[in-house]
Design a protein around this motif. Sequence first.
Motif, PDB file in Angstrom:
ATOM      1  N   ASP A   1       0.962  -1.247  -0.189  1.00 36.00           N
ATOM      2  CA  ASP A   1       0.043   0.074  -0.167  1.00 36.00           C
ATOM      3  C   ASP A   1       0.795   1.265  -0.017  1.00 36.00           C
ATOM      4  OD1 ASP A   1      -2.173  -1.690   0.171  1.00 36.00           O
ATOM      5  OD2 ASP A   1      -2.320  -1.411   2.319  1.00 36.00           O
ATOM      6  N   TYR A   2       1.829   1.206   0.879  1.00 34.63           N
ATOM      7  CA  TYR A   2       2.778   2.419   0.756  1.00 34.63           C
ATOM      8  C   TYR A   2       3.396   2.595  -0.372  1.00 34.63           C
ATOM      9  CZ  TYR A   2       6.724   5.401   1.890  1.00 34.63           C
ATOM     10  OH  TYR A   2       7.703   6.351   1.861  1.00 34.63           O
ATOM     11  N   LEU A   3       3.837   1.606  -1.242  1.00 30.61           N
ATOM     12  CA  LEU A   3       4.662   1.498  -2.490  1.00 30.61           C
ATOM     13  C   LEU A   3       3.529   2.061  -3.534  1.00 30.61           C
ATOM     14  CD1 LEU A   3       7.059  -1.430  -2.344  1.00 30.61           C
ATOM     15  CD2 LEU A   3       7.468   1.053  -1.972  1.00 30.61           C
ATOM     16  N   ALA A   4       2.387   1.488  -3.521  1.00 36.67           N
ATOM     17  CA  ALA A   4       1.434   1.864  -4.418  1.00 36.67           C
ATOM     18  C   ALA A   4       1.241   3.442  -4.420  1.00 36.67           C
ATOM     19  CB  ALA A   4       0.230   0.974  -4.554  1.00 36.67           C
ATOM     20  N   LYS A   5       1.079   3.752  -3.342  1.00 39.90           N
ATOM     21  CA  LYS A   5       0.713   5.222  -2.991  1.00 39.90           C
ATOM     22  C   LYS A   5       1.658   6.258  -3.513  1.00 39.90           C
ATOM     23  CE  LYS A   5      -1.331   8.409   0.694  1.00 39.90           C
ATOM     24  NZ  LYS A   5      -1.917   8.588   1.685  1.00 39.90           N
ATOM     25  N   PHE A   6       2.790   5.726  -3.044  1.00 38.37           N
ATOM     26  CA  PHE A   6       3.953   6.632  -3.464  1.00 38.37           C
ATOM     27  C   PHE A   6       4.292   6.517  -4.920  1.00 38.37           C
ATOM     28  CE2 PHE A   6       8.517   6.397  -4.726  1.00 38.37           C
ATOM     29  CZ  PHE A   6       9.063   7.710  -4.353  1.00 38.37           C
ATOM     30  N   MET A   7       3.917   5.551  -5.796  1.00 39.71           N
ATOM     31  CA  MET A   7       3.991   5.481  -7.050  1.00 39.71           C
ATOM     32  C   MET A   7       3.009   6.261  -7.822  1.00 39.71           C
ATOM     33  SD  MET A   7       6.678   3.693  -7.690  1.00 39.71           S
ATOM     34  CE  MET A   7       6.629   3.445  -9.545  1.00 39.71           C
TER      35      MET A   7
ATOM     36  N   GLN B   1       1.740   8.819  -6.491  1.00 41.45           N
ATOM     37  CA  GLN B   1       1.991  10.240  -6.129  1.00 41.45           C
ATOM     38  C   GLN B   1       3.045  10.616  -7.190  1.00 41.45           C
ATOM     39  OE1 GLN B   1       2.833  10.476  -1.916  1.00 41.45           O
ATOM     40  NE2 GLN B   1       0.813  10.316  -1.476  1.00 41.45           N
ATOM     41  N   SER B   2       4.031   9.949  -7.226  1.00 43.25           N
ATOM     42  CA  SER B   2       5.437   9.865  -8.231  1.00 43.25           C
ATOM     43  C   SER B   2       4.939  10.363  -9.699  1.00 43.25           C
ATOM     44  CB  SER B   2       6.264   9.036  -8.284  1.00 43.25           C
ATOM     45  OG  SER B   2       6.592   8.849  -6.762  1.00 43.25           O
ATOM     46  N   MET B   3       4.081   9.200  -9.977  1.00 44.55           N
ATOM     47  CA  MET B   3       3.501   9.624 -11.506  1.00 44.55           C
ATOM     48  C   MET B   3       2.869  10.790 -11.515  1.00 44.55           C
ATOM     49  SD  MET B   3       4.455   6.978 -13.169  1.00 44.55           S
ATOM     50  CE  MET B   3       3.701   7.180 -14.758  1.00 44.55           C
ATOM     51  N   THR B   4       1.879  11.325 -10.576  1.00 43.01           N
ATOM     52  CA  THR B   4       1.373  12.231 -10.753  1.00 43.01           C
ATOM     53  C   THR B   4       2.323  13.724 -10.748  1.00 43.01           C
ATOM     54  OG1 THR B   4      -0.401  11.758  -9.402  1.00 43.01           O
ATOM     55  CG2 THR B   4      -0.246  13.884  -9.549  1.00 43.01           C
ATOM     56  N   LYS B   5       3.375  13.181 -10.065  1.00 40.21           N
ATOM     57  CA  LYS B   5       4.411  14.555  -9.887  1.00 40.21           C
ATOM     58  C   LYS B   5       5.047  14.590 -11.411  1.00 40.21           C
ATOM     59  CE  LYS B   5       5.345  14.708  -5.240  1.00 40.21           C
ATOM     60  NZ  LYS B   5       6.473  14.577  -3.875  1.00 40.21           N
TER      61      LYS B   5
END
Length: 835
Positions: free
Chosen positions: A729-735, A737-741
């Motif tokens: 869950d932490y990695l998915a959310k981080f990914m 957020q990263s794609m959005t950025k």
Amino acid sequence: VILERLVGTSGAGSSGGKRASVSGGKATTMDLSQASPGSSVSALEFGERFGQRGRQLRLFATTIRAATDPSELMPVGVVVVFNVVDAAPLPEVQLDARGCAEHCATYDPRGNLFMVGRDDGIYSFTAEDWQEAGAAGAAAFEGRKQALAVVPGESPGRQPGYVMVVSHHEKSSRTEINLYDLQNKFVAFNHRLDPDQTVAAITGELGTVFIITRNKFILRLREKDTTEKLQLLYQMKFFPQALLLAKAANFTPEEVNKIYLMYGDHKYRKCDWEGAITQYVFTIGHTPPSYVIRRFLDAHRIQNLTTYLEHLHSADQGIHATKDHTTLLLNCYTKLKDVDKLNRFISAGKAHFDVETAINVLKSAGYAEHALKLAKENPHPKQHEWYMQIQLERNAPNYEDALDYMSKLAIDAVELLLKRHGKVLMTNIPDSTTGLLMLLCTGTYGELPSADGAATVPAVSLSEHERKSRPEDFIHLFVDHPTHLQRFLEHVVKNESKVSQSVANTLLELLLEDWAASSKDVARGEAAAVQDPLASPSRPSLVEPIAPFSASMTSDVELAARVEAKKASVMGLLRAYDKAPYDRYHALVLVAVHEFKEGQLFLYRQLGSRGESAVDLGGVVTDLLVEHHLTTGDMAGFRDILRLCKENSRAAAKPDPELWSKVLHQLVAKCELLPDVPGKCEDEEALEDAHDNLQQFLEEIDKDGILPALQVMQTLSLNPSLPFFVAKDYLAKFMRQSMTKIDDHRHQINSLQLATSQITARVGDLGLRSSNTGAGDGPRGSEVLYSEANKYRQIRRSMNKGVQQADIEARFTELSKSSDGFSTVAKFFGQGTVP
């Protein structure tokens, strides 16, 4: 008239010995025949007395009877005294049953003595009191007496003079004259006349005597002055007579002392040690004691030296005795082993000597009881200290007596003595000493049970009872007695409203040590039970082990109950901070050293609840609490960890990356199924709880962006056995957020590229337009080109200025707060914000 009638009838003898006298105008008959039949009066003398009835006359009479038996060596008769003048005449009193020869009786008016001379000596009679008339003294003078006469001396007043004794010396057949000093009791003059000379008459006045012989010679005797008399007596070694003479002459004490000293030296030269000491005693106060002491320092003269030293201490209340003299006297007593004299010396009421010196000598000589008695009965500022030293330093100390003596004193004296001697008492009688300290420090000092159970009431006032001693002043006495110290401090804390910090800290340390020791006993018992199980193949029956097993279980239960009780005592003290204000930080160290987890948690919470704790310890309280909960590893502990991390972030107005990183490391390390390893999961259920805790913690990190993702991923990679779903869950959310950025960055890039292309085209267009412009348009075209170029430069300058002034300070602030500086700088380059 009376004398004539008496004399006249004495020769005729016709009256049968009766004599008549007149008293108050009345005739009285004096009958001497019954007292001495066939005798005649040999001497009559009047004497006077002044008493309550006024002037009274006495008539002394002696009788003589001729010897009928040739074997009689001296005349026979009586000595009688009559009351001559009295309204009610008293009967005559017979003073002696023997009379004297004629001329051998005389009367001394100065001494009121009637003297009678006989062949064996001189006898004196007095009639001062009619009921007590009788013999007053005697002096030995051999020889048949011929005459007696009183000769007054030169000294005025009523002092007795001399009596002249004339007697016949048998061996030489000559007349011998002796002049006897009535006052000083010695023969002042002796002389024998020529063979053909005898005494016819004696007369004289003050200091001079005339002797008339029948050969018509006159001898004159003159009294020497006192100095000449003394010199003559010194030469003759008649020191007793010299002393009498000096005292009669009213010599000063210093002059009399010289005679005593000479007399003592004379006795000393004659080796009469006792006689010498007797005379030296009279020189005390005038002659230095060292003069006498040096002469009697030999061992065989110690008895005489003791006598002198005794008088030296008793004379004039001992003002002439020094400390050295007292030491010497007591040493003499101890050498002689004369316990009786020693007892009398120390029991003679008020001590007229240096008590401290005497105590030291007696103590060193082994007479402890005498030293104790001396210290107890002589008030002195050091009296109590002396008693305690003697009692505790003797060969067989009586510690109970010392404590009992001390318990009768005022509280100030008890405190001082306990500080000095309490260590010795605590070593030998710890229970009684601890009891006394409890009374002193709780305000109940006043009744201390003695050995027989009776109450001993100290002689202290009510105000002294109300005053309390400070417990911290006596803690050092319990160095080797922690159990008694714990009991003492528990009693003080229980009975006092508030105690000092040092008392609370000490009691806490003792309670923790006691708890730790009991816990170790329980641990050893459990280890022994594991290593040596009850079931043994060598036992012949299964019934036999039941009894020891039951006893062992009972013992274990008792030990466990004792441990719980001790734990409750520790927690009770920790919770009673208002009554026992211990140092929380010091207490925290103690509970950590003894691994008392419950106390640690309590203190962490107490310190964490204080607003100043973060300032005092730089936030270490939170770290300690977190570490404690991490060690416990239960779900409730994790909730406390999460709460503490959040509270720390709010208190500091920003998250603490180091704290969150530490918790993350511990949570990741715990996610392993290793039952035998401390800090790991013991079973599947504990492992699932650990995974849940880690997932929840990652959510909190991601929510506030506390830690960089790269750092999180590196920490998660430290546990190879960590399943992927924990971080999914932490990695998915981080990914996401990263794609959005990334999309945002691409959009910004395209926008910037388009703006750049437009500006570049416009610049190119401006340059082409300027080259095609005519001469007429030259200046105007140049101005347009210059204006466009200037706008381009201003755009570039504004962009650079904004970066340099507005953003660069914010970027440095972000960089200083970042836990991963490299990632932050890379982000700056990626955003194009670095000039």
